[in-house]
Design an enzyme around this catalytic site. Sequence first.
Site, PDB file in Angstrom:
ATOM      1  CB  ALA A   1      -6.571  -0.331   6.563  1.00 27.74           C
ATOM      2  CE1 TYR A   2     -13.850  -2.039   1.712  1.00 23.49           C
ATOM      3  CE2 TYR A   2     -14.106   0.217   2.429  1.00 23.49           C
ATOM      4  CZ  TYR A   2     -14.361  -0.777   1.581  1.00 23.49           C
ATOM      5  OH  TYR A   2     -15.151  -0.612   0.518  1.00 23.49           O
ATOM      6  CB  THR A   3      -7.774   2.635   2.883  1.00 24.74           C
ATOM      7  OG1 THR A   3      -7.502   2.174   1.600  1.00 24.74           O
ATOM      8  CG2 THR A   3      -6.793   2.226   3.684  1.00 24.74           C
TER       9      THR A   3
ATOM     10  N   GLY B   1       0.916  -1.036   0.145  1.00 25.70           N
ATOM     11  CA  GLY B   1       0.195  -0.099  -0.172  1.00 25.70           C
ATOM     12  C   GLY B   1       0.900   1.226   0.061  1.00 25.70           C
TER      13      GLY B   1
ATOM     14  CG  LEU C   1       2.192   3.899   6.177  1.00 19.57           C
ATOM     15  CD1 LEU C   1       3.033   5.197   6.156  1.00 19.57           C
ATOM     16  CD2 LEU C   1       1.196   3.932   7.174  1.00 19.57           C
TER      17      LEU C   1
ATOM     18  CE  LYS D   1      -7.642   2.543  10.353  1.00 21.41           C
ATOM     19  NZ  LYS D   1      -6.643   1.482   9.827  1.00 21.41           N
TER      20      LYS D   1
ATOM     21  CG  ASP E   1      -7.090 -12.453   3.887  1.00 18.61           C
ATOM     22  OD1 ASP E   1      -7.305 -11.405   4.529  1.00 18.61           O
ATOM     23  OD2 ASP E   1      -7.807 -12.911   3.160  1.00 18.61           O
TER      24      ASP E   1
ATOM     25  CE1 TYR F   1     -10.436   3.942   6.521  1.00 19.36           C
ATOM     26  CE2 TYR F   1     -10.446   6.170   7.296  1.00 19.36           C
ATOM     27  CZ  TYR F   1      -9.737   4.997   6.879  1.00 19.36           C
ATOM     28  OH  TYR F   1      -8.356   5.363   6.876  1.00 19.36           O
TER      29      TYR F   1
HETATM   30  N1  LIG Z   1      -4.332   7.444   2.994  1.00 17.44           N
HETATM   31  C1  LIG Z   1      -4.576   8.092   4.074  1.00 17.44           C
HETATM   32  O1  LIG Z   1      -5.011   9.279   3.774  1.00 17.44           O
HETATM   33  C2  LIG Z   1      -4.777   7.734   5.503  1.00 17.44           C
HETATM   34  C3  LIG Z   1      -5.040   8.600   6.383  1.00 17.44           C
HETATM   35  C4  LIG Z   1      -5.048   8.335   7.618  1.00 17.44           C
HETATM   36  C5  LIG Z   1      -4.999   6.947   7.961  1.00 17.44           C
HETATM   37  N2  LIG Z   1      -4.538   6.002   7.015  1.00 17.44           N
HETATM   38  C6  LIG Z   1      -4.301   4.717   7.543  1.00 17.44           C
HETATM   39  O2  LIG Z   1      -2.952   4.444   7.078  1.00 17.44           O
HETATM   40  C7  LIG Z   1      -2.920   2.949   6.969  1.00 17.44           C
HETATM   41  C8  LIG Z   1      -2.266   2.750   5.364  1.00 17.44           C
HETATM   42  O3  LIG Z   1      -3.240   3.187   4.562  1.00 17.44           O
HETATM   43  P1  LIG Z   1      -2.731   3.356   2.915  1.00 17.44           P
HETATM   44  O4  LIG Z   1      -3.150   4.700   2.560  1.00 17.44           O
HETATM   45  O5  LIG Z   1      -1.362   2.989   2.811  1.00 17.44           O
HETATM   46  O6  LIG Z   1      -3.616   2.131   2.519  1.00 17.44           O
HETATM   47  P2  LIG Z   1      -3.519   1.352   0.922  1.00 17.44           P
HETATM   48  O7  LIG Z   1      -2.785   2.174   0.059  1.00 17.44           O
HETATM   49  O8  LIG Z   1      -5.089   0.988   0.591  1.00 17.44           O
HETATM   50  O9  LIG Z   1      -2.824   0.027   1.537  1.00 17.44           O
HETATM   51  C9  LIG Z   1      -3.505  -0.840   2.230  1.00 17.44           C
HETATM   52  C10 LIG Z   1      -2.873  -2.266   1.891  1.00 17.44           C
HETATM   53  O10 LIG Z   1      -3.328  -3.295   2.610  1.00 17.44           O
HETATM   54  C11 LIG Z   1      -3.508  -4.462   1.694  1.00 17.44           C
HETATM   55  N3  LIG Z   1      -4.850  -5.232   2.056  1.00 17.44           N
HETATM   56  C12 LIG Z   1      -6.167  -5.031   1.891  1.00 17.44           C
HETATM   57  N4  LIG Z   1      -6.780  -5.980   2.237  1.00 17.44           N
HETATM   58  C13 LIG Z   1      -6.001  -7.015   3.061  1.00 17.44           C
HETATM   59  C14 LIG Z   1      -6.077  -8.119   3.631  1.00 17.44           C
HETATM   60  N5  LIG Z   1      -7.305  -8.616   3.916  1.00 17.44           N
HETATM   61  N6  LIG Z   1      -4.860  -8.586   4.305  1.00 17.44           N
HETATM   62  C15 LIG Z   1      -3.464  -8.131   4.060  1.00 17.44           C
HETATM   63  N7  LIG Z   1      -3.574  -6.934   3.311  1.00 17.44           N
HETATM   64  C16 LIG Z   1      -4.763  -6.267   2.774  1.00 17.44           C
HETATM   65  C17 LIG Z   1      -4.069  -3.574   0.211  1.00 17.44           C
HETATM   66  O11 LIG Z   1      -4.092  -4.528  -0.836  1.00 17.44           O
HETATM   67  P3  LIG Z   1      -4.986  -4.072  -2.093  1.00 17.44           P
HETATM   68  O12 LIG Z   1      -4.428  -2.790  -2.317  1.00 17.44           O
HETATM   69  O13 LIG Z   1      -4.859  -5.221  -2.814  1.00 17.44           O
HETATM   70  O14 LIG Z   1      -6.655  -3.996  -1.526  1.00 17.44           O
HETATM   71  C18 LIG Z   1      -3.021  -2.427   0.355  1.00 17.44           C
HETATM   72  O15 LIG Z   1      -1.975  -3.173  -0.277  1.00 17.44           O
HETATM   73  C19 LIG Z   1      -4.553   2.433   6.927  1.00 17.44           C
HETATM   74  O16 LIG Z   1      -4.522   1.817   8.244  1.00 17.44           O
HETATM   75  C20 LIG Z   1      -5.055   3.636   6.954  1.00 17.44           C
HETATM   76  O17 LIG Z   1      -6.515   3.577   7.538  1.00 17.44           O
HETATM   77  C21 LIG Z   1      -4.511   6.540   5.708  1.00 17.44           C
END
Ligand SMILES: NC(=O)c1ccc[n+]([C@@H]2O[C@H](COP(=O)([O-])OP(=O)(O)OC[C@H]3O[C@@H](n4cnc5c(N)ncnc54)[C@H](OP(=O)(O)O)[C@@H]3O)[C@@H](O)[C@H]2O)c1
Length: 291
Positions: free
Chosen positions: A62-64, A10, A12, A131, A36, A127
């Site tokens: 996460a489910y983002t 992902g 991050l 979380k 998973d 969401y």
């Molecule tokens: N992005 C933001 O602005 C933001 C802000 C605040 C907090 N956060 C938090 O930061 C963290 C990282 O966010 P991110 O933006 O890096 O998210 P992301 O890009 O959506 O990455 C999440 C990763 O988790 C994978 N994933 C999905 N389902 C899974 C499962 N069942 N088992 C294992 N891996 C799985 C996804 O794969 P797929 O792509 O194949 O689904 C993806 O590679 C999350 O906890 C999010 O809530 C994000």
Amino acid sequence: MKALVTGSNGLLGKDLVVELKKRGWDVTAVDIQELDITDPVAVASIAGGVYGKEGWLFNCAAYTNVDGAETDVDRATLLNSIAPGYLAQACAMVGKRMIQVSTDFVFDGQTSTPYAEDAPTHPLGVYGRTKLEGEEAVFSHQPSAIVIRTAWLYGPLGKCFPKTIVKAWESGKDLKVVDDQQGSPTYTADLVRVMVDLAEKNVDGGIYHTTGPSVCTWHDLAERTIRTWTGKEVRIPAIKTEEWPTPVRRPVFSVLSFDKCRALGIQTMRPLDEALSEFCERLRRAPELFR
Ligand SMILES: NC(=O)c1ccc[n+]([C@@H]2O[C@H](COP(=O)([O-])OP(=O)(O)OC[C@H]3O[C@@H](n4cnc5c(N)ncnc54)[C@H](OP(=O)(O)O)[C@@H]3O)[C@@H](O)[C@H]2O)c1
């Protein structure tokens, strides 16, 4: 030190793996294909010692999809509320400490001062609620876990608002961006430094707020991104939230206090324009990241 990174493909997770390796950590990076996090049997392999019996687990999975979660409630609940509990339970059984990443969406944004870690939570949508439940699940199994709440993430290695804006600008699309929501854009390469600092300092279990130091609106962020990308002053039309309706309301003021981390000697992140320069430079060096 050993690190297991879940959700490592992902936005991050990818920058976290880079940072850990740069600092000499022994890193195992897994995403859904390898582990998973919603599969209790797969997660039990952590408790079985498959990934080593010490060190840290950084959960970036996460489910983002904030709007998607409103209709995909079961999947969001499984990934954000339940699975972090499986991970924490497995970590507790094998002697690993867990770092769970959470969000500013646990708050409703009805304030004008930065949120401290102990501020009352009030998520506005599925969401944020899931979380928050994930945080609680983690602490119920491992009170010494660390929950990092962050916000408005951007980086070159995944989907994010500044990348969308650059792509739209390059393709000549008409842009208009809301100017009545405030937050702190957080560059992933800077956030991962703080995450690893917290682990290396072996800080006490609990919640830690950590975002970039600048406060701005989405509109301001869009203009600053394009200014950094093109080197020119640009004007993008501003609109109000009601002109850009989304399935779930966003917090209007989504700023998190860095005071707790600062008191522990954690260095603040770079100012927005400096971090945006590096972000744009990394995108320029690797145009394939736009795909
Ligand atoms: N992005 C933001 O602005 C933001 C802000 C605040 C907090 N956060 C938090 O930061 C963290 C990282 O966010 P991110 O933006 O890096 O998210 P992301 O890009 O959506 O990455 C999440 C990763 O988790 C994978 N994933 C999905 N389902 C899974 C499962 N069942 N088992 C294992 N891996 C799985 C996804 O794969 P797929 O792509 O194949 O689904 C993806 O590679 C999350 O906890 C999010 O809530 C994000």
